[in-house]
Scaffold this active site. Structure first.
Site, short mmCIF file in Angstrom:
data_model
loop_
_atom_site.label_atom_id
_atom_site.label_comp_id
_atom_site.label_asym_id
_atom_site.label_seq_id
_atom_site.Cartn_x
_atom_site.Cartn_y
_atom_site.Cartn_z
N CYS A 189 0.86 -1.45 0.41
CA CYS A 189 -0.19 0.41 0.07
C CYS A 189 0.85 1.53 -0.26
O CYS A 189 2.09 1.35 1.40
CB CYS A 189 -1.02 -0.07 0.96
SG CYS A 189 -1.84 1.47 1.41
N GLN A 228 -22.91 -8.86 6.64
CA GLN A 228 -21.72 -8.26 7.03
C GLN A 228 -20.31 -8.03 5.28
O GLN A 228 -20.62 -7.73 4.44
CB GLN A 228 -20.58 -9.97 6.35
CG GLN A 228 -21.54 -10.74 8.18
CD GLN A 228 -20.60 -10.54 9.23
OE1 GLN A 228 -19.38 -10.48 9.32
NE2 GLN A 228 -21.17 -11.13 10.35
N ASP A 244 -24.78 -14.09 18.28
CA ASP A 244 -24.01 -13.30 17.05
C ASP A 244 -23.79 -11.66 17.58
O ASP A 244 -24.20 -10.83 16.83
CB ASP A 244 -23.70 -13.40 15.59
CG ASP A 244 -23.00 -13.05 14.37
OD1 ASP A 244 -21.91 -12.43 14.76
OD2 ASP A 244 -23.30 -12.95 13.22
N CYS A 247 -16.88 -11.37 17.49
CA CYS A 247 -15.81 -10.70 16.10
C CYS A 247 -14.87 -10.08 18.12
O CYS A 247 -13.94 -9.30 17.15
CB CYS A 247 -16.48 -9.36 15.14
SG CYS A 247 -17.69 -8.43 16.24
N1 SAH Z 1 -25.71 -11.93 12.60
C1 SAH Z 1 -25.81 -10.98 11.40
C2 SAH Z 1 -25.62 -9.76 12.52
C3 SAH Z 1 -24.08 -9.77 13.40
S1 SAH Z 1 -24.23 -7.78 14.34
C4 SAH Z 1 -25.13 -11.12 10.29
O1 SAH Z 1 -23.75 -11.81 10.49
O2 SAH Z 1 -25.30 -10.30 9.33
C5 SAH Z 1 -25.01 -7.73 15.47
C6 SAH Z 1 -26.05 -7.67 15.26
O3 SAH Z 1 -26.89 -7.45 16.48
C7 SAH Z 1 -26.36 -6.22 14.88
O4 SAH Z 1 -27.58 -6.42 14.08
C8 SAH Z 1 -27.23 -4.88 16.00
O5 SAH Z 1 -27.88 -3.92 15.27
C9 SAH Z 1 -27.74 -6.04 16.51
N2 SAH Z 1 -27.78 -5.97 18.24
C10 SAH Z 1 -27.12 -4.92 19.01
N3 SAH Z 1 -27.25 -5.25 20.74
C11 SAH Z 1 -28.14 -5.93 20.44
C12 SAH Z 1 -29.55 -6.32 21.09
N4 SAH Z 1 -28.87 -6.07 22.32
N5 SAH Z 1 -30.27 -7.47 21.02
C13 SAH Z 1 -30.62 -7.75 20.20
N6 SAH Z 1 -29.45 -7.31 19.04
C14 SAH Z 1 -28.87 -6.09 18.85
#
Ligand code: SAH
Length: 445
Positions: free
Chosen positions: A72, A277, A375, A402
């Site tokens: 880069c 993602q 997740d 993550c």
């Molecule tokens: N499983 C999905 C999103 C993962 S990211 C994927 O793979 O695309 C985490 C997600 O959790 C986000 O969409 C966020 O808005 C949601 N989130 C954050 N805090 C939360 C809570 N307390 N209860 C439910 N969802 C929540």
């Protein structure tokens, strides 16, 4: 007495969480960007404090075996901290980071090799550029809001450079000023580009503090609509000062309010505010591993908690009896429902709300899951949710994370409360960064 500008030769022994090399100099840590553990490097001191120092790398005297050519040209950019490490070394490091996090909480389980990318470039489907008076359009430098213009970024989709050039040209031509963080004056704050890599559909979101005049907006549409694949051009209003990129209000300037992308034969509609993602190829690898670990036979009730736009839920729904997704963001839930319908999957339902509130309520109504997928965002799961899962006793928990530290914390608690940690797989979702994605399997004791 150490002083700035002084040259020193040091051995790098480890990395910070952010990926900087650490040496020890006169009893205190010396941080050096792009220096790798095992290396002897010549460094010019840039900052000398009683408890730590910073230095910039002048010369690698003895290279680590995993060192590679820096790919880069943007030295000031704060991204891609591991860009001087070859792919194999990065994958090994990410596995090590996961192992260290698990071991720090006393956990022990088989950890697979990191699932990596063969060609770890141009992998991102989402770019977010800041705009500042000039106009300058780019990414923030490390620890600052100084902009680095990086049009030929190797991790973004190539189309994003074209978007940036056209917006820059439009701002000049129509005299639309950039937003000034210091004074709060001006208009354009950010440009977000989402590129449905598997569908070819492109979304451009222009984030503004206040709407530009109508003739200027018409010029913007005229300037951007010939972009290959453009399916959605959106004006996002974000009048509030602060670091939040997107404001709550969207106005469609051209095309649709969402784009569609495909993952593993499923279609997903993605709107500007929904989480999706950022590395589609690795997302498929991650979700396939999650499905494999879920061990579905077709009879199960599955909970997909923190489900975003329902991606994992739909992957599971193809092999389960019934799937229930839970998510906090209303737009994401709307996308998730539309996605289930779009893919003709009738055995999925979605609930809006915090997982720690919705799951105890569902459980109180007598609903139980055989398999639970978690997740959560970086901070991990809420304790109330974990306690409910312990009472519910699903046969399997698939935890996607993550953040290895909060993952290890939650896994340690769950293994103290009736679950066994069977295995963990690191997935490289963000090549050249210190980020590690993990999918882990717990079974009921
Ligand atoms: N499983 C999905 C999103 C993962 S990211 C994927 O793979 O695309 C985490 C997600 O959790 C986000 O969409 C966020 O808005 C949601 N989130 C954050 N805090 C939360 C809570 N307390 N209860 C439910 N969802 C929540």
């Amino acid at each position: 007495m150490l002083k700035p500008g002084q040259l020193v030769s040091v051995s790098i022994h480890s990395l910070t969480d952010k990926g900087d090399g650490i040496a020890t100099l006169e009893g205190r840590p010396l941080y050096v960007e792009r220096a790798l553990p095992g290396e002897r490097v010549e460094v010019s001191l840039t900052l000398v404090k009683p408890n730590y120092c910073h230095g910039s790398l002048l010369r690698v005297e003895q290279a680590a075996s995993g060192r590679s050519e820096d790919f880069c040209p943007y030295t000031a950019c704060g991204g891609c901290q591991l860009r001087v490490m070859d792919n194999g070394a990065q994958l090994a490091l990410k596995r090590r980071l996961l192992l260290d996090a698990l071991q720090a909480t006393g956990l022990d389980c088989p950890v697979a090799e990191t699932l990596g990318m063969a060609e770890p470039y141009h992998y991102r489907n989402k770019a977010q550029y800041a705009v500042q008076p000039g106009p300058y359009i780019g990414f923030y430098a490390k620890h600052s809001h100084q902009l680095v213009e990086a049009d030929r970024c190797r991790v973004q989709a190539p189309v994003t450079a074209e978007v940036v050039q056209r917006v820059r040209g439009w701002m000049r031509q129509c005299a639309v000023p950039a937003y000034n963080e210091a004074t709060g004056d001006g208009v354009v704050r950010h440009i977000m580009v989402r590129d449905g890599v598997n569908s070819g559909e492109l979304m451009v979101v222009l984030v503004v503090a206040e709407p530009p005049a109508e003739p200027a907006l018409e010029q913007l549409v005229a300037g951007l609509r010939s972009l290959a694949g453009l399916a959605s051009l959106i004006l996002n209003l974000n009048p509030k000062p602060g670091n939040r990129v997107l404001g709550p209000e969207n106005r469609v300037l051209w095309g649709r309010e969402a784009i569609v992308d495909r993952l593993d034969g499923l279609q997903f509609s993605i709107s500007p505010l929904s989480f999706y993602q950022v590395n589609p190829r690795q997302t498929e690898a991650l979700y396939r591993e999650a499905v494999r670990l879920a061990g579905l036979s077709g009879d199960e009730v599955v909970f997909d908690l923190y489900c975003g736009i329902g991606t994992i839920a739909l992957f599971m729904a193809r092999q389960a009896h019934r799937v229930i997704g839970v998510e906090l963001v209303p737009e994401a839930i709307a996308d998730a429902r539309a996605n289930a319908e779009r893919n003709g999957l009738a055995n999925v339902e979605f609930h809006l709300g915090a997982a720690e509130q919705v799951v105890p309520a569902l459980y109180a109504e007598g609903l139980k899951a055989d398999v639970v997928v978690l997740d959560p965002p970086r901070k991990g799961c809420d304790q109330v949710l974990l306690e409910t899962l312990v009472e519910m006793r699903p046969a399997r928990l698939v935890y996607v994370s993550c953040n290895p530290k909060t993952l290890a914390r939650d896994l340690a608690w769950l293994t103290d409360h009736g679950f066994v940690l069977e295995q963990a797989t690191p997935v490289d979702m963000f090549p050249h960064t210190m980020h590690v994605e993990t999918v882990a399997l717990l079974t009921r004791k």
